[in-house]
Motif scaffolding. Structure first.
Motif, PDB file in Angstrom:
ATOM      1  N   SER A   1      25.648  40.926  41.113  1.00 45.98           N
ATOM      2  CA  SER A   1      26.635  39.960  41.604  1.00 45.98           C
ATOM      3  C   SER A   1      26.608  39.884  43.123  1.00 45.98           C
ATOM      4  O   SER A   1      26.038  40.748  43.795  1.00 45.98           O
ATOM      5  N   ILE A   2      27.239  38.839  43.650  1.00 46.03           N
ATOM      6  CA  ILE A   2      27.362  38.638  45.090  1.00 46.03           C
ATOM      7  C   ILE A   2      28.829  38.440  45.436  1.00 46.03           C
ATOM      8  O   ILE A   2      29.519  37.618  44.826  1.00 46.03           O
ATOM      9  N   LEU A   3      29.313  39.220  46.418  1.00 48.35           N
ATOM     10  CA  LEU A   3      30.660  39.046  46.957  1.00 48.35           C
ATOM     11  C   LEU A   3      30.521  38.494  48.370  1.00 48.35           C
ATOM     12  O   LEU A   3      29.889  39.120  49.224  1.00 48.35           O
ATOM     13  N   HIS A   4      31.123  37.333  48.613  1.00 48.80           N
ATOM     14  CA  HIS A   4      31.061  36.745  49.942  1.00 48.80           C
ATOM     15  C   HIS A   4      32.155  37.348  50.843  1.00 48.80           C
ATOM     16  O   HIS A   4      32.914  38.221  50.423  1.00 48.80           O
ATOM     17  N   TYR A   5      32.204  36.891  52.089  1.00 51.09           N
ATOM     18  CA  TYR A   5      33.106  37.457  53.083  1.00 51.09           C
ATOM     19  C   TYR A   5      34.548  37.518  52.571  1.00 51.09           C
ATOM     20  O   TYR A   5      35.069  36.568  52.002  1.00 51.09           O
ATOM     21  N   PHE A   6      35.192  38.671  52.797  1.00 48.97           N
ATOM     22  CA  PHE A   6      36.600  38.883  52.477  1.00 48.97           C
ATOM     23  C   PHE A   6      36.912  38.708  50.993  1.00 48.97           C
ATOM     24  O   PHE A   6      38.055  38.466  50.616  1.00 48.97           O
ATOM     25  N   ALA A   7      35.925  38.825  50.133  1.00 47.07           N
ATOM     26  CA  ALA A   7      36.177  38.752  48.692  1.00 47.07           C
ATOM     27  C   ALA A   7      36.685  40.091  48.183  1.00 47.07           C
ATOM     28  O   ALA A   7      36.256  41.150  48.658  1.00 47.07           O
ATOM     29  N   THR A   8      37.569  40.059  47.212  1.00 49.94           N
ATOM     30  CA  THR A   8      38.093  41.276  46.587  1.00 49.94           C
ATOM     31  C   THR A   8      37.956  41.171  45.077  1.00 49.94           C
ATOM     32  O   THR A   8      38.371  40.177  44.475  1.00 49.94           O
ATOM     33  N   ILE A   9      37.378  42.211  44.471  1.00 48.52           N
ATOM     34  CA  ILE A   9      37.449  42.362  43.020  1.00 48.52           C
ATOM     35  C   ILE A   9      38.228  43.638  42.748  1.00 48.52           C
ATOM     36  O   ILE A   9      37.925  44.701  43.268  1.00 48.52           O
ATOM     37  N   ASP A  10      39.256  43.524  41.931  1.00 43.63           N
ATOM     38  CA  ASP A  10      40.249  44.585  41.772  1.00 43.63           C
ATOM     39  C   ASP A  10      40.410  44.906  40.290  1.00 43.63           C
ATOM     40  O   ASP A  10      40.806  44.032  39.501  1.00 43.63           O
ATOM     41  N   LEU A  11      40.085  46.128  39.905  1.00 41.98           N
ATOM     42  CA  LEU A  11      40.262  46.577  38.524  1.00 41.98           C
ATOM     43  C   LEU A  11      39.611  45.608  37.538  1.00 41.98           C
ATOM     44  O   LEU A  11      40.170  45.292  36.486  1.00 41.98           O
ATOM     45  N   THR A  12      38.418  45.138  37.886  1.00 40.35           N
ATOM     46  CA  THR A  12      37.725  44.128  37.092  1.00 40.35           C
ATOM     47  C   THR A  12      36.249  44.478  37.008  1.00 40.35           C
ATOM     48  O   THR A  12      35.612  44.742  38.028  1.00 40.35           O
TER      49      THR A  12
ATOM     50  N   VAL B   1      32.630  43.326  36.759  1.00 43.05           N
ATOM     51  CA  VAL B   1      31.984  42.066  37.132  1.00 43.05           C
ATOM     52  C   VAL B   1      30.491  42.135  36.830  1.00 43.05           C
ATOM     53  O   VAL B   1      29.809  43.070  37.241  1.00 43.05           O
ATOM     54  N   LYS B   2      29.986  41.121  36.132  1.00 43.83           N
ATOM     55  CA  LYS B   2      28.563  41.048  35.796  1.00 43.83           C
ATOM     56  C   LYS B   2      28.037  39.655  36.114  1.00 43.83           C
ATOM     57  O   LYS B   2      28.629  38.646  35.731  1.00 43.83           O
ATOM     58  N   GLN B   3      26.908  39.608  36.824  1.00 42.12           N
ATOM     59  CA  GLN B   3      26.159  38.384  37.077  1.00 42.12           C
ATOM     60  C   GLN B   3      27.086  37.242  37.498  1.00 42.12           C
ATOM     61  O   GLN B   3      27.081  36.159  36.904  1.00 42.12           O
ATOM     62  N   SER B   4      27.870  37.505  38.529  1.00 43.53           N
ATOM     63  CA  SER B   4      28.833  36.521  39.010  1.00 43.53           C
ATOM     64  C   SER B   4      28.773  36.423  40.531  1.00 43.53           C
ATOM     65  O   SER B   4      28.286  37.329  41.212  1.00 43.53           O
ATOM     66  N   THR B   5      29.274  35.315  41.046  1.00 39.45           N
ATOM     67  CA  THR B   5      29.391  35.095  42.482  1.00 39.45           C
ATOM     68  C   THR B   5      30.863  34.916  42.821  1.00 39.45           C
ATOM     69  O   THR B   5      31.549  34.086  42.221  1.00 39.45           O
ATOM     70  N   ILE B   6      31.336  35.722  43.775  1.00 40.36           N
ATOM     71  CA  ILE B   6      32.739  35.667  44.192  1.00 40.36           C
ATOM     72  C   ILE B   6      32.786  35.008  45.565  1.00 40.36           C
ATOM     73  O   ILE B   6      32.268  35.541  46.545  1.00 40.36           O
ATOM     74  N   GLY B   7      33.392  33.831  45.661  1.00 35.48           N
ATOM     75  CA  GLY B   7      33.452  33.090  46.915  1.00 35.48           C
ATOM     76  C   GLY B   7      34.274  33.806  47.971  1.00 35.48           C
ATOM     77  O   GLY B   7      35.088  34.685  47.684  1.00 35.48           O
ATOM     78  N   LYS B   8      34.068  33.409  49.220  1.00 36.17           N
ATOM     79  CA  LYS B   8      34.756  34.070  50.337  1.00 36.17           C
ATOM     80  C   LYS B   8      36.278  33.936  50.199  1.00 36.17           C
ATOM     81  O   LYS B   8      36.802  32.932  49.704  1.00 36.17           O
ATOM     82  N   PHE B   9      36.956  34.986  50.613  1.00 38.57           N
ATOM     83  CA  PHE B   9      38.421  35.072  50.624  1.00 38.57           C
ATOM     84  C   PHE B   9      39.026  34.859  49.242  1.00 38.57           C
ATOM     85  O   PHE B   9      40.155  34.401  49.093  1.00 38.57           O
ATOM     86  N   SER B  10      38.286  35.233  48.205  1.00 36.21           N
ATOM     87  CA  SER B  10      38.812  35.173  46.835  1.00 36.21           C
ATOM     88  C   SER B  10      39.281  36.555  46.400  1.00 36.21           C
ATOM     89  O   SER B  10      38.701  37.572  46.792  1.00 36.21           O
ATOM     90  N   TYR B  11      40.301  36.576  45.577  1.00 38.38           N
ATOM     91  CA  TYR B  11      40.823  37.819  44.995  1.00 38.38           C
ATOM     92  C   TYR B  11      40.826  37.660  43.484  1.00 38.38           C
ATOM     93  O   TYR B  11      41.431  36.726  42.938  1.00 38.38           O
ATOM     94  N   ILE B  12      40.143  38.588  42.792  1.00 41.38           N
ATOM     95  CA  ILE B  12      40.007  38.501  41.341  1.00 41.38           C
ATOM     96  C   ILE B  12      40.487  39.794  40.696  1.00 41.38           C
ATOM     97  O   ILE B  12      40.008  40.896  41.021  1.00 41.38           O
TER      98      ILE B  12
ATOM     99  N   THR C   1      39.931  31.495  45.936  1.00 37.49           N
ATOM    100  CA  THR C   1      40.625  31.570  44.646  1.00 37.49           C
ATOM    101  C   THR C   1      41.389  32.883  44.534  1.00 37.49           C
ATOM    102  O   THR C   1      40.829  33.955  44.773  1.00 37.49           O
ATOM    103  N   ILE C   2      42.654  32.807  44.159  1.00 40.14           N
ATOM    104  CA  ILE C   2      43.459  33.998  43.881  1.00 40.14           C
ATOM    105  C   ILE C   2      43.782  33.951  42.395  1.00 40.14           C
ATOM    106  O   ILE C   2      44.557  33.095  41.934  1.00 40.14           O
TER     107      ILE C   2
END
Length: 444
Positions: free
Chosen positions: A131-142, A144-155, A169-170
């Protein structure tokens, strides 16, 4: 000097040109340092092979292989020395730039593999694969497989598989509720910018240089003397100037605290900035949050990567028991008062913006659907409030907010006894390091 891209290309760990093009141009001095932590309260087993580590901080039962870590914090700080089957963090074939990694706090292997995370992202209890996490992205207690997390997103959705998350995206989802907000492109351009020139970067630039200088120099004690109560601790890898702290306070590494007071039981976590502010009792400033000219009343929670920019003329006041959702922006164009017991999210510049971006917790507990500007909530409001409240109490307890001198020790008390291994490797050769200790206090 070399650039980080040069190091990546020379390492031959990453060959996909599209992924390499994501990497910012960062000049890396020939002299670099990494900090390895030994503590009686943590199992210490580091195995690092054929990897590049620059300005990074390592704590816990961690394996790193064929990876590049730049200015990253890898913390297995929930590991308990009395547990034989403690969790292991494994980082393989990955590139983590200025990334915070926390463990999952469960007895299982926690993997990060084939992953790129860009600066100021958070991997918090979130196993990641391809996966790829862009700037300021957060993945929390999740997971993640083969995904892209856009900048300043919280998942925080439990699992995320083969998805592309839009920037800003929040998204918080459980079996009982779903919270979904979308920052506008204009907001992201204003605060992050297209070339790292937005308001948040402007705030971070000078502070980041100070923190890197501290890592390069290895000089931990060249700061103002602060009266630290016996039940409180300030990381030697933080920067603090003209502060006052009370009992049971924890200030973590890479935090920057300036001209501020911190009340009993409050904590300021990694990569946070608190300046010209006052935190009262049992306030949580979560990873990457920034507070300028802000007063937080008792039991306020400020979520991941939030940006609260008050001024001397237009300060921000957070009412007692209020919750600032992760990745919220409050940029005061007038004095802002968040009422007691309110949840806030989104982008707030004036008091009238609270109409679209806040709700009282008592009201939220009674409803099942909310539709406002760029925001949808469905499900049990009561379950949402209870889950958030329970997690905040857990964070306070783990950080030592409720410590008495007989029990309930947390990070504020335990982290006073860290020992540091300061490693300055050659830039031209990969790191090959093995450290292993058992969990007896005299051997840490």
């Amino acid at each position: 000097m070399k650039t980080l891209k040069d190091i990546i290309l020379n390492s031959q760990l990453f060959t996909n040109q599209k992924n390499i093009d994501l990497i910012p141009t960062i000049l890396v001095p020939q002299k670099t340092s990494n900090v390895f932590i030994l503590s009686a309260n943590h199992i210490c087993k580091y195995k690092i092979r054929s990897s590049y580590l620059l300005y990074s901080y390592i704590l816990g039962n961690i394996k790193i292989k064929n990876s590049i870590l730049y200015s990253s914090d890898i913390r297995g700080d929930e590991l308990k020395s009395h547990t034989d089957n403690s969790e292991k963090i494994s980082i393989k074939n990955s590139l983590l730039l200025n990334t915070l990694v926390h463990n999952k706090s469960q007895n299982q292997k926690f993997d990060i593999k084939n992953t790129i995370s860009l600066p100021y992202s958070n991997i918090h209890g979130a196993p990641v694969d391809s996966s790829i996490l862009h700037y300021f992205a957060t993945i929390d207690l999740t997971e993640v497989k083969q995904s892209t997390i856009g900048k300043f997103s919280y998942i925080q959705t439990g699992t995320l598989d083969h998805q592309e998350i839009s920037p800003g995206t929040i998204w918080i989802k459980t079996n009982n509720f779903e919270f979904l907000f979308q920052h506008s492109k204009h907001t992201l351009d204003t605060y992050l910018g297209k070339n790292q020139c937005g308001k948040i970067y402007q705030l971070l630039y000078n502070i980041e240089n100070k923190l890197i200088h501290k890592f390069i120099s290895g000089k931990l004690e060249e700061q103002q003397k602060v009266n630290i109560p016996p039940s409180s601790s300030i990381s030697s890898l933080s920067i603090y100037e003209n502060i006052n702290i009370k009992e049971n306070v924890f200030i973590s590494q890479r935090a920057y605290v300036h001209n501020s007071s911190i009340g009993i039981g409050s904590n300021i976590q990694e990569n946070c900035i608190v300046s010209e502010s006052r935190l009262k009792n049992c306030v949580v400033i979560a990873h990457g949050a920034k507070l300028i000219h802000t007063t937080a009343s008792d039991r306020v929670f400020v979520g991941f990567n939030s940006f609260l920019q008050g001024t001397k003329d237009y300060p921000i006041y957070l009412g007692q028991g209020s919750i600032v959702c992760p990745h919220t922006i409050i940029d005061a164009e007038e004095t802002i008062h968040i009422p007691d017991g309110h949840l806030v999210w989104g982008i707030i510049k004036t008091q009238s913006d609270l109409k679209n971006y806040s709700i009282s917790l008592q009201e939220l507990m009674k409803i099942k659907t909310i539709k406002k500007e760029n925001f949808i909530f469905n499900g049990s409001g009561q379950a949402f409030v209870q889950a958030f409240t329970k997690r905040i109490e857990h964070i306070l307890e783990e950080n030592g907010a409720f410590f008495s001198y007989n029990n309930s020790k947390g990070h504020a008390q335990k982290n006073k006894n860290f020992s540091y291994i300061w490693l300055t490797p050659s830039m031209d050769k990969p790191v090959n390091l093995n450290i292993s200790t058992n969990n007896k206090e005299e051997q840490c």
